[in-house]
Design a protein around this motif. Structure first.
Motif, PDB file in Angstrom:
ATOM      1  N   LEU A  34       0.821  -1.210   0.000  1.00 54.48           N
ATOM      2  CA  LEU A  34       0.000   0.000   0.000  1.00 54.48           C
ATOM      3  C   LEU A  34       0.856   1.261   0.000  1.00 54.48           C
ATOM      4  O   LEU A  34       0.508   2.257  -0.639  1.00 54.48           O
ATOM      5  N   ALA A  35       1.965   1.233   0.714  1.00 58.17           N
ATOM      6  CA  ALA A  35       2.861   2.400   0.739  1.00 58.17           C
ATOM      7  C   ALA A  35       3.402   2.690  -0.659  1.00 58.17           C
ATOM      8  O   ALA A  35       3.495   3.852  -1.081  1.00 58.17           O
ATOM      9  N   GLN A  36       3.761   1.643  -1.402  1.00 57.87           N
ATOM     10  CA  GLN A  36       4.256   1.826  -2.763  1.00 57.87           C
ATOM     11  C   GLN A  36       3.145   2.278  -3.702  1.00 57.87           C
ATOM     12  O   GLN A  36       3.347   3.147  -4.551  1.00 57.87           O
ATOM     13  N   GLN A  37       1.968   1.714  -3.540  1.00 62.96           N
ATOM     14  CA  GLN A  37       0.854   2.006  -4.434  1.00 62.96           C
ATOM     15  C   GLN A  37       0.326   3.420  -4.231  1.00 62.96           C
ATOM     16  O   GLN A  37       0.056   4.149  -5.190  1.00 62.96           O
ATOM     17  N   TYR A  38       0.175   3.827  -2.981  1.00 61.33           N
ATOM     18  CA  TYR A  38      -0.449   5.115  -2.667  1.00 61.33           C
ATOM     19  C   TYR A  38       0.551   6.239  -2.424  1.00 61.33           C
ATOM     20  O   TYR A  38       0.158   7.411  -2.362  1.00 61.33           O
ATOM     21  N   GLN A  39       1.824   5.893  -2.270  1.00 62.73           N
ATOM     22  CA  GLN A  39       2.855   6.902  -1.976  1.00 62.73           C
ATOM     23  C   GLN A  39       2.447   7.750  -0.769  1.00 62.73           C
ATOM     24  O   GLN A  39       2.549   8.975  -0.769  1.00 62.73           O
ATOM     25  N   ARG A  40       1.977   7.075   0.259  1.00 60.94           N
ATOM     26  CA  ARG A  40       1.569   7.692   1.524  1.00 60.94           C
ATOM     27  C   ARG A  40       2.063   6.837   2.683  1.00 60.94           C
ATOM     28  O   ARG A  40       2.388   5.668   2.518  1.00 60.94           O
ATOM     29  N   GLN A  41       2.109   7.452   3.859  1.00 63.96           N
ATOM     30  CA  GLN A  41       2.311   6.670   5.065  1.00 63.96           C
ATOM     31  C   GLN A  41       1.061   5.827   5.289  1.00 63.96           C
ATOM     32  O   GLN A  41      -0.057   6.269   5.006  1.00 63.96           O
ATOM     33  N   VAL A  42       1.244   4.619   5.797  1.00 63.27           N
ATOM     34  CA  VAL A  42       0.139   3.676   5.913  1.00 63.27           C
ATOM     35  C   VAL A  42       0.030   3.183   7.347  1.00 63.27           C
ATOM     36  O   VAL A  42       1.012   2.714   7.937  1.00 63.27           O
ATOM     37  N   LEU A  43      -1.161   3.293   7.904  1.00 62.24           N
ATOM     38  CA  LEU A  43      -1.455   2.755   9.226  1.00 62.24           C
ATOM     39  C   LEU A  43      -2.529   1.689   9.044  1.00 62.24           C
ATOM     40  O   LEU A  43      -3.652   1.993   8.632  1.00 62.24           O
ATOM     41  N   LEU A  44      -2.172   0.439   9.328  1.00 60.18           N
ATOM     42  CA  LEU A  44      -3.103  -0.672   9.163  1.00 60.18           C
ATOM     43  C   LEU A  44      -3.865  -0.883  10.470  1.00 60.18           C
ATOM     44  O   LEU A  44      -3.278  -1.228  11.499  1.00 60.18           O
ATOM     45  N   LEU A  45      -5.171  -0.710  10.413  1.00 63.71           N
ATOM     46  CA  LEU A  45      -6.016  -0.703  11.603  1.00 63.71           C
ATOM     47  C   LEU A  45      -7.051  -1.824  11.542  1.00 63.71           C
ATOM     48  O   LEU A  45      -7.181  -2.513  10.536  1.00 63.71           O
ATOM     49  N   ASN A  46      -7.798  -1.960  12.625  1.00 63.62           N
ATOM     50  CA  ASN A  46      -8.867  -2.949  12.653  1.00 63.62           C
ATOM     51  C   ASN A  46     -10.092  -2.516  11.852  1.00 63.62           C
ATOM     52  O   ASN A  46     -10.914  -3.351  11.466  1.00 63.62           O
ATOM     53  N   SER A  47     -10.233  -1.203  11.590  1.00 65.08           N
ATOM     54  CA  SER A  47     -11.399  -0.724  10.835  1.00 65.08           C
ATOM     55  C   SER A  47     -11.128   0.663  10.284  1.00 65.08           C
ATOM     56  O   SER A  47     -10.282   1.403  10.795  1.00 65.08           O
ATOM     57  N   ALA A  48     -11.897   1.033   9.252  1.00 59.56           N
ATOM     58  CA  ALA A  48     -11.777   2.374   8.683  1.00 59.56           C
ATOM     59  C   ALA A  48     -12.300   3.423   9.647  1.00 59.56           C
ATOM     60  O   ALA A  48     -11.784   4.544   9.693  1.00 59.56           O
ATOM     61  N   ARG A  49     -13.325   3.089  10.432  1.00 66.43           N
ATOM     62  CA  ARG A  49     -13.869   4.072  11.363  1.00 66.43           C
ATOM     63  C   ARG A  49     -12.848   4.460  12.427  1.00 66.43           C
ATOM     64  O   ARG A  49     -12.852   5.590  12.899  1.00 66.43           O
ATOM     65  N   ALA A  50     -11.957   3.521  12.788  1.00 69.33           N
ATOM     66  CA  ALA A  50     -10.866   3.863  13.710  1.00 69.33           C
ATOM     67  C   ALA A  50      -9.942   4.887  13.057  1.00 69.33           C
ATOM     68  O   ALA A  50      -9.446   5.804  13.725  1.00 69.33           O
ATOM     69  N   GLY A  51      -9.723   4.754  11.746  1.00 68.53           N
ATOM     70  CA  GLY A  51      -8.898   5.719  11.024  1.00 68.53           C
ATOM     71  C   GLY A  51      -9.527   7.099  11.012  1.00 68.53           C
ATOM     72  O   GLY A  51      -8.833   8.110  11.130  1.00 68.53           O
ATOM     73  N   ILE A  52     -10.841   7.168  10.853  1.00 66.89           N
ATOM     74  CA  ILE A  52     -11.540   8.457  10.878  1.00 66.89           C
ATOM     75  C   ILE A  52     -11.356   9.131  12.223  1.00 66.89           C
ATOM     76  O   ILE A  52     -11.084  10.339  12.307  1.00 66.89           O
ATOM     77  N   ARG A  53     -11.467   8.369  13.302  1.00 69.66           N
ATOM     78  CA  ARG A  53     -11.307   8.950  14.639  1.00 69.66           C
ATOM     79  C   ARG A  53      -9.894   9.488  14.842  1.00 69.66           C
ATOM     80  O   ARG A  53      -9.697  10.570  15.415  1.00 69.66           O
ATOM     81  N   ILE A  54      -8.893   8.750  14.364  1.00 73.89           N
ATOM     82  CA  ILE A  54      -7.506   9.216  14.489  1.00 73.89           C
ATOM     83  C   ILE A  54      -7.309  10.517  13.722  1.00 73.89           C
ATOM     84  O   ILE A  54      -6.693  11.473  14.219  1.00 73.89           O
ATOM     85  N   ALA A  55      -7.830  10.580  12.503  1.00 76.65           N
ATOM     86  CA  ALA A  55      -7.678  11.778  11.673  1.00 76.65           C
ATOM     87  C   ALA A  55      -8.344  12.983  12.320  1.00 76.65           C
ATOM     88  O   ALA A  55      -7.781  14.089  12.327  1.00 76.65           O
ATOM     89  N   LEU A  56      -9.531  12.799  12.863  1.00 77.03           N
ATOM     90  CA  LEU A  56     -10.241  13.918  13.488  1.00 77.03           C
ATOM     91  C   LEU A  56      -9.517  14.407  14.737  1.00 77.03           C
ATOM     92  O   LEU A  56      -9.428  15.622  14.979  1.00 77.03           O
ATOM     93  N   ARG A  57      -9.001  13.502  15.515  1.00 74.26           N
ATOM     94  CA  ARG A  57      -8.291  13.913  16.730  1.00 74.26           C
ATOM     95  C   ARG A  57      -6.997  14.647  16.388  1.00 74.26           C
ATOM     96  O   ARG A  57      -6.592  15.574  17.092  1.00 74.26           O
ATOM     97  N   TYR A  58      -6.351  14.232  15.299  1.00 77.15           N
ATOM     98  CA  TYR A  58      -5.178  14.980  14.854  1.00 77.15           C
ATOM     99  C   TYR A  58      -5.585  16.389  14.427  1.00 77.15           C
ATOM    100  O   TYR A  58      -4.919  17.372  14.763  1.00 77.15           O
ATOM    101  N   ALA A  59      -6.680  16.499  13.674  1.00 76.20           N
ATOM    102  CA  ALA A  59      -7.143  17.810  13.215  1.00 76.20           C
ATOM    103  C   ALA A  59      -7.410  18.737  14.390  1.00 76.20           C
ATOM    104  O   ALA A  59      -7.134  19.934  14.327  1.00 76.20           O
ATOM    105  N   ALA A  60      -7.943  18.182  15.481  1.00 79.62           N
ATOM    106  CA  ALA A  60      -8.260  19.001  16.658  1.00 79.62           C
ATOM    107  C   ALA A  60      -7.011  19.551  17.319  1.00 79.62           C
ATOM    108  O   ALA A  60      -7.063  20.597  17.978  1.00 79.62           O
TER     109      ALA A  60
END
Length: 382
Positions: A34-60
């Motif tokens: 995924l890192a090669q395909q997307y050229q992004r840092q990749v965090l592999l989580l148990n769910s996408a909704r967990a990723g949304i929560r991480i992103a929002l907390r960073y934004a805050a």
């Protein structure tokens, strides 16, 4: 009877799952791919909704005075729930005729200085991501490119999930990449310039056997296994409620993807190009066959478009009656998000039903299209 398929699994997926019960190698392999395909840092989580929560907390941490998060009014309940669970206030934005967030409706709400915008691409139909990315940058609003349903799919020459500040991908049922259900894996994508330090606990591969049973019994098969699973799931919900566990562990924060789910995801990525091409060809056939119908509408259907689901609406017939008539014609249907399967009231999010789409054999597709044309003729003459 034409039935639903929420994943195109073969023996390879099952073999990969069980092999990964005894090895963790699939996790770093998926991370690297995924890192090669997307050229992004990749965090592999148990769910996408967990990723949304991480992103929002960073934004805050960047704009702590902002609390409002915008999302489209037509969406899975997991998104507004993730917003609330992260401690923010969600507000729905009107959608357009393709069931994606309307840029004009969003523009007015951006004046309220929200913290973030979550922009999914409904059922594979890409939203106006480039325009909305420009709008969000102008207002200094964080954009989460919710590519949960479109792993590996491009728009405007870029992979969906790489627009904005963060991207999320889901591996749950009825998506592009499916490794199972109930916390079967998700991805958070972000630029290398962002410092995201989230410690993750490993998820035992053996704990994924119960969700695998649920996936097999409830989503891949009908009959006795489906009935048994229904009662087992009800019992599980009652036990969780009695024990005070309101959020299933599979969706809790701080857990990495399990190795069996990562292994299945890798297998699914191998077959992705052929599956996308097949569904694009299927959309072309369907769009031509259903063109000119008078009483049935297909909000997202276009020739050559990649879609994970097929949605139908009849302004003349209530969805409950339409579903009954489809069943009489040998077509199973499903209700859609929220109250959108109530009678058509003129809004974009009403009168909708889901039809079988993924995994159709050519003969099934021909039958489906013929029956839909027959149904339209009946509605015209009634």
């Amino acid at each position: 009877m034409i039935k639903f398929k929420v994943a195109l699994w073969h023996n390879g997926e099952l073999a990969a799952f069980f092999k990964a019960l005894f090895s963790q190698r699939a996790i770093p392999q998926l991370q690297q791919q995924l890192a090669q395909q997307y050229q992004r840092q990749v965090l592999l989580l148990n769910s996408a909704r967990a990723g949304i929560r991480i992103a929002l907390r960073y934004a805050a941490t960047q704009q702590p005075q902002r609390q409002l998060v915008l999302y489209p009014e037509y969406i899975c309940t997991s998104v507004p729930q993730a917003i609330a669970d992260a401690g923010f206030t969600g507000m729905a934005v009107a959608v357009n005729h393709e069931l994606n967030m309307c840029p004009q409706a969003l523009s007015a709400l951006l004046e309220r200085q929200p913290l973030a915008v979550i922009l999914p691409h409904m059922y594979g139909a890409a939203a106006a991501i480039s325009d909305i990315e420009t709008m969000c940058r102008h207002h200094q609003v964080l954009l989460i490119d919710d590519a949960a349903q479109v792993a590996g799919i491009e728009a405007d020459g870029r992979l969906l999930g790489t627009f904005g500040d963060f991207g999320v991908i889901s591996f749950a049922q009825a998506k592009t990449i499916v490794s199972g259900v109930q916390g079967s894996g998700g991805v958070l994508l972000y630029p290398a310039a962002l410092n995201i330090d989230v410690p993750l606990k490993p998820t035992s591969g053996w704990s994924r056997l119960w969700p695998l049973w649920h996936f097999w019994a409830s989503y891949q098969h009908d009959g006795i296994a489906n009935s048994i699973d229904y009662y087992l799931q009800r019992l599980s919900q009652l036990l969780r409620k009695k024990l005070g566990r309101t959020v299933a562990t599979s969706y809790a924060d701080g857990y990495a993807i399990a190795a069996p789910d990562a292994a299945v995801a890798l297998k699914q990525f191998e077959t992705l190009p052929s599956r996308v091409k097949y569904l694009q060809q299927q959309a072309t056939i369907a769009a031509e066959a259903l063109a000119g119908l008078e009483q049935l509408q297909f909000p997202q259907l276009q020739a050559g478009r990649y879609l994970t689901r097929l949605i139908v609406r009849s302004p003349k017939v209530a969805p409950a009656k339409l579903a009954k008539t489809c069943l009489e014609l040998g077509i199973k249907t499903k209700t859609t998000y929220g109250n959108s399967s109530q009678s058509f009231d003129g809004s974009m999010t009403s009168g909708l039903l889901e039809l079988p789409w993924q995994g159709l054999q050519p003969a099934e597709l021909t039958t489906l299209l013929n029956q839909l044309r027959l149904l339209d003729q009946r509605l015209v003459s009634s």
